[in-house]
Scaffold this motif. Sequence first.
Motif, PDB file in Angstrom:
ATOM      1  N   HIS A 127      -2.678   6.119  -2.877  1.00  0.00           N
ATOM      2  CA  HIS A 127      -2.596   5.934  -4.231  1.00  0.00           C
ATOM      3  C   HIS A 127      -2.887   4.781  -5.019  1.00  0.00           C
ATOM      4  O   HIS A 127      -3.457   4.407  -5.787  1.00  0.00           O
ATOM      5  N   MET A 128      -2.307   3.632  -4.131  1.00  0.00           N
ATOM      6  CA  MET A 128      -2.112   2.191  -4.486  1.00  0.00           C
ATOM      7  C   MET A 128      -2.457   1.191  -3.362  1.00  0.00           C
ATOM      8  O   MET A 128      -1.869   1.485  -2.485  1.00  0.00           O
ATOM      9  N   LEU A 129      -2.998   0.247  -3.715  1.00  0.00           N
ATOM     10  CA  LEU A 129      -3.100  -1.022  -2.800  1.00  0.00           C
ATOM     11  C   LEU A 129      -3.076  -2.100  -3.820  1.00  0.00           C
ATOM     12  O   LEU A 129      -3.936  -2.369  -4.460  1.00  0.00           O
ATOM     13  N   GLY A 130      -2.218  -2.997  -3.572  1.00  0.00           N
ATOM     14  CA  GLY A 130      -2.309  -4.165  -4.431  1.00  0.00           C
ATOM     15  C   GLY A 130      -1.937  -5.253  -3.506  1.00  0.00           C
ATOM     16  O   GLY A 130      -0.964  -5.540  -2.899  1.00  0.00           O
ATOM     17  N   ALA A 147       0.831  -1.197   0.124  1.00  0.00           N
ATOM     18  CA  ALA A 147      -0.191  -0.053  -0.221  1.00  0.00           C
ATOM     19  C   ALA A 147       0.813   1.367   0.097  1.00  0.00           C
ATOM     20  O   ALA A 147       1.985   1.408   0.806  1.00  0.00           O
ATOM     21  N   TYR A 148       0.456   2.272  -0.624  1.00  0.00           N
ATOM     22  CA  TYR A 148       1.485   3.506  -0.876  1.00  0.00           C
ATOM     23  C   TYR A 148       0.443   4.474  -0.916  1.00  0.00           C
ATOM     24  O   TYR A 148      -0.673   4.645  -1.589  1.00  0.00           O
ATOM     25  N   SER A 149       0.641   5.506  -0.124  1.00  0.00           N
ATOM     26  CA  SER A 149       0.018   6.960   0.197  1.00  0.00           C
ATOM     27  C   SER A 149       0.732   7.878   0.279  1.00  0.00           C
ATOM     28  O   SER A 149       2.082   7.645   0.896  1.00  0.00           O
ATOM     29  N   PHE A 150       0.400   9.303   0.073  1.00  0.00           N
ATOM     30  CA  PHE A 150       1.219  10.350   0.026  1.00  0.00           C
ATOM     31  C   PHE A 150       0.462  11.393   0.894  1.00  0.00           C
ATOM     32  O   PHE A 150      -0.724  11.339   0.710  1.00  0.00           O
ATOM     33  N   ILE A 194      -3.296  12.856  11.597  1.00  0.00           N
ATOM     34  CA  ILE A 194      -4.257  12.992  10.257  1.00  0.00           C
ATOM     35  C   ILE A 194      -5.368  12.041  10.549  1.00  0.00           C
ATOM     36  O   ILE A 194      -5.129  10.875  10.743  1.00  0.00           O
ATOM     37  N   ASP A 195      -6.403  12.675  10.309  1.00  0.00           N
ATOM     38  CA  ASP A 195      -7.594  11.587  10.585  1.00  0.00           C
ATOM     39  C   ASP A 195      -8.285  11.635   9.234  1.00  0.00           C
ATOM     40  O   ASP A 195      -9.396  10.861   9.251  1.00  0.00           O
ATOM     41  N   LEU A 196      -7.918  12.007   7.977  1.00  0.00           N
ATOM     42  CA  LEU A 196      -8.734  12.011   6.817  1.00  0.00           C
ATOM     43  C   LEU A 196      -7.861  11.382   5.747  1.00  0.00           C
ATOM     44  O   LEU A 196      -6.749  11.667   5.557  1.00  0.00           O
ATOM     45  N   MET A 197      -8.253  10.017   5.221  1.00  0.00           N
ATOM     46  CA  MET A 197      -7.305   9.456   4.194  1.00  0.00           C
ATOM     47  C   MET A 197      -8.541   9.225   3.075  1.00  0.00           C
ATOM     48  O   MET A 197      -9.526   8.734   3.324  1.00  0.00           O
ATOM     49  N   GLU A 198      -8.058   9.511   1.792  1.00  0.00           N
ATOM     50  CA  GLU A 198      -8.883   9.521   0.658  1.00  0.00           C
ATOM     51  C   GLU A 198      -8.336   8.407  -0.541  1.00  0.00           C
ATOM     52  O   GLU A 198      -6.971   8.569  -0.565  1.00  0.00           O
ATOM     53  N   TRP A 199      -9.051   8.049  -1.341  1.00  0.00           N
ATOM     54  CA  TRP A 199      -8.290   7.213  -2.434  1.00  0.00           C
ATOM     55  C   TRP A 199      -9.448   7.133  -3.574  1.00  0.00           C
ATOM     56  O   TRP A 199     -10.612   7.387  -3.222  1.00  0.00           O
ATOM     57  N   THR A 200      -9.174   6.686  -4.658  1.00  0.00           N
ATOM     58  CA  THR A 200     -10.396   6.305  -5.615  1.00  0.00           C
ATOM     59  C   THR A 200     -10.591   4.835  -5.672  1.00  0.00           C
ATOM     60  O   THR A 200      -9.582   4.026  -5.553  1.00  0.00           O
TER      61      THR A 200
END
Length: 277
Positions: free
Chosen positions: A77-80, A61-64, A107-113
């Motif tokens: 951005h990605m989870l595989g 998993a990758y987030s920025f 940080i209490d909000l994470m977003e993704w598509t």
Amino acid sequence: MTTIRPLHTIPECREVIALEQEIWGAAVPEDAVGVPLFVAALKRGAILLGAYDGGGLVGFAYSFPGLKDGRPTQWSHMLGVRPEYRASGIGRNLKLEQRRISLAMGIDLMEWTFDPLVAVNAHLNLRRLGVLVEDYVVNVYGDSASPLHRGAPTDRFIAQWWMRSLRVEALLGGAGAPVSAERWREAPCVNAVEPHGGWLACGECDLARPEPRLAVAVPARFTEMLVRQPEAAHAWRMASRRIFLAYLPRGYRVVDFAFAPDSGRGTYLLEAARAGA
């Protein structure tokens, strides 16, 4: 036993890139995340996690970091996960570790598509993690050369994961569905579904219903449909796009998902803001 840990080194980034290419077929450079971007982002608050079974990488998993209305967030951005390890809980565990690290950062909000037509992902995101959806974006990544997308428009929901919310805490603590059965019963389905050539097709849609709660049916096997019946998949993309673009801008948001693979469908629950969540 699978273990999850943060990744930092260039060799670890290269492991992730190899798995990224295996999962998504990211042979086109513009579709891939490379070593320089991983390295730079990790120095400024990005999170890169690897799931290992023995010595082999089986998921990541990758987030920025980002901003939303001036508020610090993480954008995942990605989870595989390797195909043979899916449905094992690794994807959820990667998200939970992302959450733990993000909360430690304040940080209490994470977003993704995610693709509204991929029922397995919808079930994980809405029913097991407790995300909410207010935005539908048309062809957000443009036309992709990835075999996974098969040239289909990359329409996506934007998931909002309010990681400290009572809703999320309850789900992660073992509560059942985020929405009561009573609220589900109040929701008429806006689109008919009907068998067609071994698949479910979207039939007549009502785009102007006034009820505070509405249901939207989607197919259970959209990814397989993309491969085996791309015309049917395209028809679903266009129909679901019309539905979500009709209701979300009117103040509805997606609050739950019921997955019934044996019936070949999943069902979203939309709720108007005035109805409460």
